[in-house]
Design an enzyme around this catalytic site. Structure first.
Site, PDB file in Angstrom:
ATOM      1  N   THR A  29      -1.483 -10.887  -1.848  1.00  0.00           N
ATOM      2  CA  THR A  29      -0.650 -11.777  -1.036  1.00  0.00           C
ATOM      3  C   THR A  29      -0.634 -13.170  -1.663  1.00  0.00           C
ATOM      4  O   THR A  29       0.054 -14.052  -1.190  1.00  0.00           O
ATOM      5  CB  THR A  29      -1.237 -11.895   0.394  1.00  0.00           C
ATOM      6  OG1 THR A  29      -2.624 -12.195   0.270  1.00  0.00           O
ATOM      7  CG2 THR A  29      -1.061 -10.607   1.172  1.00  0.00           C
TER       8      THR A  29
ATOM      9  N   THR B 224       0.842  -1.200   0.000  1.00  0.00           N
ATOM     10  CA  THR B 224       0.000   0.000   0.000  1.00  0.00           C
ATOM     11  C   THR B 224       0.876   1.249   0.000  1.00  0.00           C
ATOM     12  O   THR B 224       0.610   2.218  -0.725  1.00  0.00           O
ATOM     13  CB  THR B 224      -0.908   0.001   1.253  1.00  0.00           C
ATOM     14  OG1 THR B 224      -1.557  -1.266   1.325  1.00  0.00           O
ATOM     15  CG2 THR B 224      -1.929   1.113   1.216  1.00  0.00           C
TER      16      THR B 224
HETATM   17  P1  ADP Z   1       1.000  -3.934   2.828  1.00  0.00           P
HETATM   18  O1  ADP Z   1       0.154  -3.064   1.977  1.00  0.00           O
HETATM   19  O2  ADP Z   1       2.009  -4.704   2.058  1.00  0.00           O
HETATM   20  O3  ADP Z   1       0.206  -4.828   3.755  1.00  0.00           O
HETATM   21  P2  ADP Z   1       1.777  -1.406   4.048  1.00  0.00           P
HETATM   22  O4  ADP Z   1       2.213  -0.644   2.854  1.00  0.00           O
HETATM   23  O5  ADP Z   1       0.449  -1.057   4.618  1.00  0.00           O
HETATM   24  O6  ADP Z   1       1.870  -2.980   3.781  1.00  0.00           O
HETATM   25  O7  ADP Z   1       2.936  -1.217   5.145  1.00  0.00           O
HETATM   26  C1  ADP Z   1       2.706  -1.410   6.533  1.00  0.00           C
HETATM   27  C2  ADP Z   1       3.372  -0.299   7.307  1.00  0.00           C
HETATM   28  O8  ADP Z   1       4.780  -0.490   7.244  1.00  0.00           O
HETATM   29  C3  ADP Z   1       3.096   1.091   6.760  1.00  0.00           C
HETATM   30  O9  ADP Z   1       2.447   1.841   7.755  1.00  0.00           O
HETATM   31  C4  ADP Z   1       4.419   1.728   6.463  1.00  0.00           C
HETATM   32  O10 ADP Z   1       4.586   2.819   7.341  1.00  0.00           O
HETATM   33  C5  ADP Z   1       5.454   0.706   6.855  1.00  0.00           C
HETATM   34  N1  ADP Z   1       6.364   0.353   5.754  1.00  0.00           N
HETATM   35  C6  ADP Z   1       6.234  -0.703   4.920  1.00  0.00           C
HETATM   36  N2  ADP Z   1       7.280  -0.794   4.088  1.00  0.00           N
HETATM   37  C7  ADP Z   1       8.096   0.221   4.395  1.00  0.00           C
HETATM   38  C8  ADP Z   1       9.375   0.649   3.885  1.00  0.00           C
HETATM   39  N3  ADP Z   1      10.005  -0.047   2.924  1.00  0.00           N
HETATM   40  N4  ADP Z   1       9.936   1.743   4.422  1.00  0.00           N
HETATM   41  C9  ADP Z   1       9.315   2.401   5.438  1.00  0.00           C
HETATM   42  N5  ADP Z   1       8.127   2.044   5.976  1.00  0.00           N
HETATM   43  C10 ADP Z   1       7.512   0.972   5.458  1.00  0.00           C
END
Ligand code: ADP
Length: 360
Positions: A182, A89
């Site tokens: 996923t 995201t």
């Molecule tokens: P997904 O969509 O894959 O489930 P998200 O994008 O919602 O994951 O990420 C979860 C949290 O982790 C977010 O709030 C973000 O702040 C943090 N995050 C994820 N990847 C990174 C990254 N590479 N660098 C900094 N923060 C990250």
């Protein structure tokens, strides 16, 4: 005592709820509330530069975006695949930010009928990013509508009902779909083929998580002593969302104990309270290992049986628990089912009766 599990999936829900609560509290308050100075959104980096780790993916994405900017057209559709909490995201938001275009957010389960998707598509502005989380959970009819929209920038809108219904073709402006999944394997190949760029996000090594924790600590105003970020990173299961969450609980500990700086011993004490062990395994992981080892003498045991034993959805066990347990060498997937390794037995303080390798 309420227990905290550090599974990324549960965290996903928990954060969604917390986010909503924080947001609604903020709506009626001009001042920060209590000790919750920033929401999860504020921990998200907004530019590719601030996105920590995943260097290859970042380089690929940078090239992809630079080329689109130079050509002055919206980029091809992007598929982001990988376990929960790794930044899909966040990356989608970064892409929209980098391109300076708006982003519309929806998800596979939120779209119940093809018509729901048709109305979103027909209201998109030129260049807009449409982020579809859990895209593998789109209903079949919506998936088919999406192929056509992604390829031909056209959608057929049904007008009327029953025998008198007619379909009106509607031309759409160019837009970019960013799908997140996923379960890439569950996407039908025609849909997968519509993406010009597929990025696979992988678990983060400890050093990258340390940097991420240090960055988030700066945002949250937590002062970390030497090695404290490392102690959290090794318990974060390679997952940024978990790293941020552990940091928040450590932050709570620091506030309650009036600490000006968080030392490694504080991290250990805080996370022990939440039943997160030194390997980052939580109550659910331990339940899975216990089931395989104690109830099935090390396995093999099928996913459905295992999930029923621990009282979890098989999807949660498969996408949240297992990837980490397999990656860390606690569990092996075999055609006959899941088998516990010697490391798993040792972690539970047990010795296998038979030679474990014969089970593989
Ligand atoms: P997904 O969509 O894959 O489930 P998200 O994008 O919602 O994951 O990420 C979860 C949290 O982790 C977010 O709030 C973000 O702040 C943090 N995050 C994820 N990847 C990174 C990254 N590479 N660098 C900094 N923060 C990250």
């Amino acid at each position: 005592m309420p227990t905290l599990t550090n599974t990324a999936d549960m965290e996903y829900d928990a954060q969604a709820n917390t986010g909503a609560n924080e947001e609604s509290l903020r709506m009626v308050s001009a001042a920060p509330i209590g000790n919750e100075p920033v929401s999860d959104e504020e921990l998200r980096p907004h530019a590719l530069d601030g996105f920590i780790g995943q260097p290859l993916l970042k380089a690929q994405l940078q090239l992809f975006l630079d080329a689109a900017r130079k050509r002055d057209v919206p980029p091809d559709h992007i598929l982001l695949a990988g376990p929960p909490g790794l930044g899909k995201t966040t990356l989608a938001m970064i892409v929209a930010n980098e391109l300076n275009v708006p982003i519309r957010v929806t998800s596979g389960p939120a779209i119940q009928h093809a018509g729901d998707l048709a109305s979103i598509l027909s209201s998109l502005d030129s260049g807009e990013v449409l982020f579809i989380d859990e895209i593998h959970r789109l209903p079949r009819a919506a998936e088919e509508l999406l192929y056509i929209a992604m390829e031909d920038f056209r959608v057929d809108v049904m007008v009327g009902k029953g025998p008198g219904a007619t379909s009106i073709p509607l031309t759409l402006p160019r837009f970019t779909v960013i799908g997140a999944t996923t379960r890439e394997g569950m996407l039908p190949s025609p849909l997968r083929a519509r993406f010009g760029f597929t990025a696979h996000l992988d678990f983060y090594p400890h050093e990258e998580l340390e940097k991420l924790i240090e960055r988030s600590a700066g945002v949250l105003g937590v002062h970390l002593g030497e090695e404290s970020a490392h102690e959290m990173a090794v318990r974060s299961r390679g997952t940024p969302r978990i790293a941020n969450r552990l940091l928040r609980r450590v932050r709570d500990w620091a506030i309650v104990h009036d600490l000006s700086s968080v030392e490694p011993a504080d991290v250990k004490a805080a996370l022990e309270l939440y039943q997160i062990d030194a390997e980052g395994l939580d109550r659910l992981d331990i339940a899975v290992l216990n089931a395989v080892v104690k109830q099935f003498n090390g396995g093999p045991v099928g996913l459905n049986t295992l999930s029923a034993m621990v009282g979890e959805e098989s999807e949660t066990v498969e996408t949240v628990c297992e990837p980490y347990l397999v990656r860390e060498g606690f569990l092996i997937r075999t055609p006959k089912g899941r088998v516990a390794t010697e490391k798993a037995w040792a972690h539970l303080g047990l010795v296998p009766k038979d030679d474990v390798s014969k089970l593989f």
